[in-house]
Design a protein around this motif. Structure first.
Motif, PDB file in Angstrom:
ATOM      1  N   UNK A  77     104.026 -37.221 -70.091  1.00 36.62           N
ATOM      2  CA  UNK A  77     104.766 -36.773 -68.907  1.00 36.62           C
ATOM      3  C   UNK A  77     104.610 -37.771 -67.775  1.00 36.62           C
ATOM      4  N   UNK A  78     103.364 -38.256 -67.585  1.00 38.76           N
ATOM      5  CA  UNK A  78     103.100 -39.208 -66.510  1.00 38.76           C
ATOM      6  C   UNK A  78     103.808 -40.543 -66.763  1.00 38.76           C
ATOM      7  N   UNK A  79     103.832 -40.980 -68.026  1.00 37.43           N
ATOM      8  CA  UNK A  79     104.447 -42.267 -68.338  1.00 37.43           C
ATOM      9  C   UNK A  79     105.965 -42.211 -68.242  1.00 37.43           C
ATOM     10  N   UNK A  80     106.555 -41.098 -68.691  1.00 40.01           N
ATOM     11  CA  UNK A  80     108.002 -41.010 -68.757  1.00 40.01           C
ATOM     12  C   UNK A  80     108.649 -40.421 -67.515  1.00 40.01           C
ATOM     13  N   UNK A  81     107.870 -39.660 -66.777  1.00 35.93           N
ATOM     14  CA  UNK A  81     108.417 -39.000 -65.607  1.00 35.93           C
ATOM     15  C   UNK A  81     109.131 -37.702 -65.943  1.00 35.93           C
ATOM     16  N   UNK A  82     109.086 -37.311 -67.217  1.00 39.31           N
ATOM     17  CA  UNK A  82     109.698 -36.055 -67.662  1.00 39.31           C
ATOM     18  C   UNK A  82     108.650 -35.209 -68.376  1.00 39.31           C
ATOM     19  N   UNK A  83     108.769 -33.893 -68.209  1.00 37.43           N
ATOM     20  CA  UNK A  83     107.821 -32.996 -68.875  1.00 37.43           C
ATOM     21  C   UNK A  83     107.983 -33.076 -70.385  1.00 37.43           C
ATOM     22  N   UNK A  84     106.851 -33.205 -71.076  1.00 37.42           N
ATOM     23  CA  UNK A  84     106.840 -33.224 -72.539  1.00 37.42           C
ATOM     24  C   UNK A  84     105.849 -32.184 -73.062  1.00 37.42           C
ATOM     25  N   UNK A  85     106.167 -31.629 -74.198  1.00 36.18           N
ATOM     26  CA  UNK A  85     105.324 -30.611 -74.828  1.00 36.18           C
ATOM     27  C   UNK A  85     104.786 -31.132 -76.148  1.00 36.18           C
ATOM     28  N   UNK A  86     103.508 -30.838 -76.403  1.00 37.04           N
ATOM     29  CA  UNK A  86     102.903 -31.181 -77.694  1.00 37.04           C
ATOM     30  C   UNK A  86     103.310 -30.157 -78.743  1.00 37.04           C
ATOM     31  N   UNK A  87     103.636 -30.650 -79.929  1.00 33.50           N
ATOM     32  CA  UNK A  87     103.976 -29.786 -81.048  1.00 33.50           C
ATOM     33  C   UNK A  87     102.873 -29.874 -82.087  1.00 33.50           C
ATOM     34  N   UNK A  88     102.588 -28.739 -82.701  1.00 33.38           N
ATOM     35  CA  UNK A  88     101.511 -28.670 -83.679  1.00 33.38           C
ATOM     36  C   UNK A  88     102.043 -28.108 -84.985  1.00 33.38           C
ATOM     37  N   UNK A  89     101.425 -28.497 -86.091  1.00 33.83           N
ATOM     38  CA  UNK A  89     101.761 -27.915 -87.387  1.00 33.83           C
ATOM     39  C   UNK A  89     100.520 -27.286 -87.979  1.00 33.83           C
ATOM     40  N   UNK A  90     100.759 -26.301 -88.822  1.00 34.04           N
ATOM     41  CA  UNK A  90      99.648 -25.548 -89.376  1.00 34.04           C
ATOM     42  C   UNK A  90      98.823 -26.381 -90.346  1.00 34.04           C
ATOM     43  N   UNK A  91      97.545 -26.081 -90.357  1.00 29.29           N
ATOM     44  CA  UNK A  91      96.637 -26.695 -91.313  1.00 29.29           C
ATOM     45  C   UNK A  91      97.120 -26.375 -92.731  1.00 29.29           C
ATOM     46  N   UNK A  92      97.160 -27.363 -93.586  1.00 31.03           N
ATOM     47  CA  UNK A  92      97.733 -27.161 -94.911  1.00 31.03           C
ATOM     48  C   UNK A  92      96.774 -26.504 -95.895  1.00 31.03           C
ATOM     49  N   UNK A  93      95.501 -26.566 -95.603  1.00 30.60           N
ATOM     50  CA  UNK A  93      94.531 -25.991 -96.534  1.00 30.60           C
ATOM     51  C   UNK A  93      94.673 -24.473 -96.563  1.00 30.60           C
ATOM     52  N   UNK A  94      94.916 -23.910 -97.745  1.00 28.87           N
ATOM     53  CA  UNK A  94      95.052 -22.472 -97.876  1.00 28.87           C
ATOM     54  C   UNK A  94      93.710 -21.800 -98.095  1.00 28.87           C
ATOM     55  N   UNK A  95      93.723 -20.491 -98.049  1.00 31.15           N
ATOM     56  CA  UNK A  95      92.514 -19.704 -98.279  1.00 31.15           C
ATOM     57  C   UNK A  95      92.849 -18.504 -99.152  1.00 31.15           C
ATOM     58  N   UNK A  96      92.027 -18.292-100.151  1.00 35.96           N
ATOM     59  CA  UNK A  96      92.179 -17.137-101.032  1.00 35.96           C
ATOM     60  C   UNK A  96      90.995 -16.207-100.820  1.00 35.96           C
ATOM     61  N   UNK A  97      91.286 -14.937-100.547  1.00 36.31           N
ATOM     62  CA  UNK A  97      90.243 -13.926-100.447  1.00 36.31           C
ATOM     63  C   UNK A  97      90.430 -12.948-101.601  1.00 36.31           C
ATOM     64  N   UNK A  98      89.395 -12.800-102.421  1.00 41.00           N
ATOM     65  CA  UNK A  98      89.434 -11.887-103.562  1.00 41.00           C
ATOM     66  C   UNK A  98      88.759 -10.578-103.165  1.00 41.00           C
ATOM     67  N   UNK A  99      89.475  -9.480-103.307  1.00 40.08           N
ATOM     68  CA  UNK A  99      88.925  -8.152-103.035  1.00 40.08           C
ATOM     69  C   UNK A  99      88.585  -7.519-104.379  1.00 40.08           C
ATOM     70  N   UNK A 100      87.308  -7.292-104.623  1.00 37.40           N
ATOM     71  CA  UNK A 100      86.855  -6.818-105.929  1.00 37.40           C
ATOM     72  C   UNK A 100      86.340  -5.388-105.861  1.00 37.40           C
ATOM     73  N   UNK A 101      86.904  -4.534-106.685  1.00 41.20           N
ATOM     74  CA  UNK A 101      86.482  -3.137-106.787  1.00 41.20           C
ATOM     75  C   UNK A 101      85.182  -3.056-107.587  1.00 41.20           C
ATOM     76  N   UNK A 102      84.144  -2.491-106.985  1.00 42.64           N
ATOM     77  CA  UNK A 102      82.863  -2.324-107.684  1.00 42.64           C
ATOM     78  C   UNK A 102      82.471  -0.857-107.823  1.00 42.64           C
ATOM     79  N   UNK A 103      83.458   0.033-107.794  1.00 43.51           N
ATOM     80  CA  UNK A 103      83.164   1.449-107.984  1.00 43.51           C
ATOM     81  C   UNK A 103      82.609   1.709-109.385  1.00 43.51           C
ATOM     82  N   UNK A 104      81.927   2.827-109.535  1.00 43.67           N
ATOM     83  CA  UNK A 104      81.336   3.179-110.824  1.00 43.67           C
ATOM     84  C   UNK A 104      82.385   3.328-111.914  1.00 43.67           C
ATOM     85  N   UNK A 105      83.621   3.660-111.537  1.00 42.62           N
ATOM     86  CA  UNK A 105      84.676   3.820-112.539  1.00 42.62           C
ATOM     87  C   UNK A 105      84.967   2.512-113.270  1.00 42.62           C
ATOM     88  N   UNK A 106      84.590   1.382-112.661  1.00 41.75           N
ATOM     89  CA  UNK A 106      84.819   0.090-113.299  1.00 41.75           C
ATOM     90  C   UNK A 106      83.837  -0.160-114.450  1.00 41.75           C
TER      91      UNK A 106
END
Length: 309
Positions: A77-106
């Motif tokens: 903004x200071x260099x150009x004299x015009x307002x500029x906005x930073x753009x961001x992209x999401x982190x590409x690393x995914x995450x898997x959460x495993x939900x495991x049933x441990x009830x006695x019926x198993x």
């Protein structure tokens, strides 16, 4: 057909064998997981206007009405004299959460292995597949276990999951029943940006109030449900006498006549039927695997895994 009776050996039949879970790594081979699309709530139409943890700087552009003023690029903004906005992209690393049933019926099985052992095998394969796809992997138990392993990257993440599965499978604790609705609500508090969630259960804990948290969780992440069943729960029972054990007491179960042949699967499989109906009603992906089958294809389908060959 004879029922599987408990043993104190980690034989992969009645108790989870760590060596088997570790060996499943070889099954992953060249399987990979597809790129992730975030399901986080967004303001505006442009996915680049993202702000928060796990965001990488992409570029800057001229400020537009509605841009977050906290994201202004002051140097440009200071260099150009015009307002500029930073753009961001999401982190590409995914995450898997495993939900495991441990009830006695198993802890039940009449063919090949207990449902708890099959569930652990499916969870371990999912963990190795996630690591192969460069995703972090975590594990949350519900039922007799309420422990949480935060998602970790690389082989260390899958090894931690396998270790927990083996430990949980060899030491079942006495605990109050935890309905599926409560487990899902707890999962939403611990999901921490997971891009995928894999729920592994036999459905016995499925309660009428589980619909709302199931839908909410599916909005936050790509949710898949793996229903683990015993053949006795889903098909008419062949006539005969079956050795069973419950609470340390052994007995003989006599099945004779058409009525009894259909009565037992209707009773034992009621939870799985409720779970399947709930998934159909909510549009959540659900696959079923019995204790005699290889869970590879069912888990791969739920994770969207594919061969890179």
């Amino acid at each position: 057909m004879s029922a599987v009776l408990p043993s104190h050996e980690a034989d992969g039949v009645t108790q989870v064998a760590l060596s088997e879970l570790l060996a499943l790594r070889a099954r992953v081979g060249r399987m990979t997981l597809p790129a992730q699309v975030s399901r986080a709530s967004r303001a505006g139409q442009q996915s680049s206007r993202l702000y928060g943890r796990g965001m990488d700087y992409a570029e800057s552009r001229v400020y537009q009405r509605g841009d977050d003023v906290r994201r202004l690029d002051w140097r440009l903004t200071a260099r150009s004299g015009k307002l500029h906005t930073k753009l961001f992209q999401e982190e590409r690393e995914g995450r898997l959460l495993i939900l495991l049933d441990t009830h006695a019926s198993m802890q039940f099985g009449t063919r090949t292995r207990f449902k708890s052992v099959q569930a652990a095998r499916a969870a371990a394969w999912a963990a190795w597949a996630a690591v192969k796809g460069a995703e972090r992997v975590g594990l949350m138990g519900f039922g007799t276990r309420d422990e949480l392993l935060a998602p970790r990257a690389g082989a260390h993440g899958a090894l931690a999951v396998c270790g927990a599965l083996a430990a949980w499978g060899s030491r079942w604790a006495d605990a109050d029943e935890e309905p599926l609705s409560a487990a899902l609500q707890r999962a939403m508090r611990t999901v921490h940006g997971a891009s995928r969630v894999l729920l592994i259960t036999d459905g016995a804990c499925c309660d009428p109030t589980a619909r709302r948290p199931l839908v909410e969780l599916s909005r936050r992440a790509r949710l898949g449900v793996l229903a683990v069943v015993d053949p006795l729960e889903v098909a008419p029972t062949p006539e005969g006498d079956y050795p069973v054990e419950h609470g340390g007491v052994r007995a003989q179960l006599h099945i004779h006549g058409e009525r009894q042949r259909h009565w037992l699967p209707g009773l034992l499989g009621a939870g799985q039927a409720r779970l399947a109906a709930l998934c159909r009603a909510t549009g959540v992906a659900c696959r079923t695997v019995d204790t005699t089958a290889d869970p590879f294809d069912a888990v791969a389908a739920l994770l969207g895994a594919r061969s890179s060959r």
